[in-house]
Design a protein around this motif. Structure first.
Motif, PDB file in Angstrom:
ATOM      1  N   VAL A 140       9.507  -7.861  -6.736  1.00  0.00           N
ATOM      2  CA  VAL A 140       8.799  -6.863  -5.926  1.00  0.00           C
ATOM      3  C   VAL A 140       7.695  -6.238  -6.758  1.00  0.00           C
ATOM      4  O   VAL A 140       7.933  -5.832  -7.899  1.00  0.00           O
ATOM      5  CB  VAL A 140       9.778  -5.727  -5.501  1.00  0.00           C
ATOM      6  N   VAL A 141       6.492  -6.151  -6.188  1.00  0.00           N
ATOM      7  CA  VAL A 141       5.407  -5.386  -6.824  1.00  0.00           C
ATOM      8  C   VAL A 141       5.035  -4.256  -5.873  1.00  0.00           C
ATOM      9  O   VAL A 141       4.627  -4.504  -4.733  1.00  0.00           O
ATOM     10  CB  VAL A 141       4.166  -6.258  -7.109  1.00  0.00           C
ATOM     11  N   MET A 142       5.209  -3.034  -6.338  1.00  0.00           N
ATOM     12  CA  MET A 142       4.842  -1.875  -5.516  1.00  0.00           C
ATOM     13  C   MET A 142       3.574  -1.262  -6.097  1.00  0.00           C
ATOM     14  O   MET A 142       3.576  -0.767  -7.229  1.00  0.00           O
ATOM     15  CB  MET A 142       5.985  -0.856  -5.519  1.00  0.00           C
ATOM     16  N   MET A 151       4.336  -4.494  -1.944  1.00  0.00           N
ATOM     17  CA  MET A 151       4.618  -3.281  -1.174  1.00  0.00           C
ATOM     18  C   MET A 151       3.590  -2.199  -1.509  1.00  0.00           C
ATOM     19  O   MET A 151       2.977  -2.209  -2.576  1.00  0.00           O
ATOM     20  CB  MET A 151       6.032  -2.769  -1.496  1.00  0.00           C
ATOM     21  N   HIS A 152       3.438  -1.271  -0.587  1.00  0.00           N
ATOM     22  CA  HIS A 152       2.563  -0.104  -0.806  1.00  0.00           C
ATOM     23  C   HIS A 152       3.024   0.957   0.185  1.00  0.00           C
ATOM     24  O   HIS A 152       3.216   0.653   1.367  1.00  0.00           O
ATOM     25  CB  HIS A 152       1.098  -0.498  -0.552  1.00  0.00           C
ATOM     26  N   PRO A 153       3.198   2.212  -0.272  1.00  0.00           N
ATOM     27  CA  PRO A 153       3.679   3.235   0.669  1.00  0.00           C
ATOM     28  C   PRO A 153       2.613   3.688   1.668  1.00  0.00           C
ATOM     29  O   PRO A 153       2.955   4.324   2.680  1.00  0.00           O
ATOM     30  CB  PRO A 153       4.077   4.401  -0.257  1.00  0.00           C
ATOM     31  N   LEU A 157      -5.583  -2.261  -4.364  1.00  0.00           N
ATOM     32  CA  LEU A 157      -5.157  -3.481  -3.664  1.00  0.00           C
ATOM     33  C   LEU A 157      -6.371  -4.118  -2.988  1.00  0.00           C
ATOM     34  O   LEU A 157      -7.065  -3.471  -2.194  1.00  0.00           O
ATOM     35  CB  LEU A 157      -4.128  -3.063  -2.606  1.00  0.00           C
ATOM     36  N   ALA A 158      -6.607  -5.395  -3.306  1.00  0.00           N
ATOM     37  CA  ALA A 158      -7.692  -6.111  -2.625  1.00  0.00           C
ATOM     38  C   ALA A 158      -7.279  -6.344  -1.173  1.00  0.00           C
ATOM     39  O   ALA A 158      -6.093  -6.595  -0.899  1.00  0.00           O
ATOM     40  CB  ALA A 158      -7.934  -7.441  -3.314  1.00  0.00           C
ATOM     41  N   SER A 200       2.522  -9.648   1.609  1.00  0.00           N
ATOM     42  CA  SER A 200       2.549  -8.215   1.907  1.00  0.00           C
ATOM     43  C   SER A 200       3.607  -7.864   2.948  1.00  0.00           C
ATOM     44  O   SER A 200       3.699  -8.494   4.003  1.00  0.00           O
ATOM     45  CB  SER A 200       1.165  -7.784   2.425  1.00  0.00           C
ATOM     46  N   VAL A 201       4.407  -6.827   2.645  1.00  0.00           N
ATOM     47  CA  VAL A 201       5.403  -6.338   3.611  1.00  0.00           C
ATOM     48  C   VAL A 201       5.089  -4.880   3.981  1.00  0.00           C
ATOM     49  O   VAL A 201       5.974  -4.130   4.380  1.00  0.00           O
ATOM     50  CB  VAL A 201       6.845  -6.488   3.061  1.00  0.00           C
TER      51      VAL A 201
END
Ligand code: CP
Length: 312
Positions: free
Chosen positions: A218-220, A261-263, A272-273, A282-283
């Protein structure tokens, strides 16, 4: 074990079994979103006040939807439309709201500790929807639900949290939640945005983006929280994006099955590109959908009826 009659202020204070209970309940709530009539009587007669004294799109809207789908009466109070702008204190605002007998107050506030203050003074259940740079527990819970849903489990997974760790309540809540659920966490970002002593939370620190994202599940990615910075902590947005922005080229260093992930809100082209935000990795929109389910679960568990009534 249950959460009825409690507040939800921090992930730090939750037991792993309580996190499991919230995630399992949220999973059972998800089905309601696919019904033609998205309404169950679970919280009929209950009142939820959303007191948002900082901007929000996802959290405020999803708490409102969650309450309405469960048949609660939901009242939204925003900073600009409340008597806070006339100088009323937070405590006076809260006590006046409580005089109207809500069952739950959901609060977002720029000051770390504001939900604690309310929890000590009010009878209603308090849910922290983000307090300063302290915690954003419902965000971490929806993130954990998304990871569990996509990967099938949490224990043993590896995550990298990248960006403005120092000012991020999302990072703090996720670090607590991921560690409690058996995940390994690496944080990465410019040295000025990594809080000193962060290793004491049980995380590793990486000094380059490629190093952080290699071999993780996971990358947040996090937004720069410029509203909480007291001084210029990065040379420029362009420089930040060059060193820490996740592009498709950089993503080549990650695993083929990595989750991005990104909040939210995303600053496209900075952390983020756009091609990554919209990619098959992307989720981000799954996170948003799970936000409604997690918030339904929390309202139900904190102020609802018997366990058998969930999703009835
Ligand atoms: N993730 C999050 O808290 O988004 P909002 O600020 O839009 O609520």
């Amino acid at each position: 074990m249950g959460l009825r009659g409690k507040d939800l202020i921090e992930v730090r204070g939750l037991e792993p079994a309580e996190i499991e209970l919230i995630l399992d309940t949220a999973e059972s709530m998800k089905e309601i979103a696919s019904r033609a009539i998205k309404k169950v009587p679970t919280l009929r007669g209950k009142t939820v006040v959303n007191l948002f004294l900082e901007p929000s799109t996802r959290t405020r809207t999803s708490f409102e939807i969650a309450g309405k789908w469960l048949s609660a009466d939901v009242v939204n109070v925003s900073g600009s439309a409340s008597s806070v702008v006339k100088g009323e204190t937070l405590m006076d605002t809260a006590k006046n709201l409580e005089a109207m007998s809500p069952d739950c107050v959901v609060i977002r506030h720029a000051m770390a500790g504001a939900p604690h203050m309310l929890a000590r003074a009010l009878r209603a259940a308090i849910i922290n929807a983000g307090d300063g740079a302290h915690e954003h527990p419902t965000q971490a819970l929806l993130d954990l639900l998304t990871i569990r849903e996509k990967k099938g489990h949490l224990d043993g997974l590896k995550a990298a949290i990248v960006g403005d760790i120092a000012h991020s309540r999302v990072a703090r809540s996720n670090i607590y939640g991921m560690r409690k659920m058996g995940m390994t966490v690496t944080v990465a970002g410019p040295p000025t945005l990594i809080p000193p002593g962060v290793e004491e939370l049980g995380v590793k620190v990486a000094h380059r983006l490629e190093e952080a994202i290699r071999d993780v599940d996971v990358v947040m990615m996090l937004r720069l929280q410029q509203e909480r910075m007291q001084a210029a902590l990065i040379p420029s947005l362009r420089e930040y994006a060059r060193l820490w922005g996740l592009t498709l080229d950089r993503l080549a260093a990650a695993r083929e099955d990595v989750l991005i992930m990104h909040p939210g809100p995303v600053n496209r082209g900075v952390e983020l590109a756009p091609e990554v935000a919209d990619s098959r990795y992307s989720v981000i929109l799954d996170q948003v959908a799970n936000g409604v389910a997690v918030r339904m679960a929390l309202l139900y568990l904190l102020i609802g009826g018997k366990p058998a009534e969930a999703g009835a």
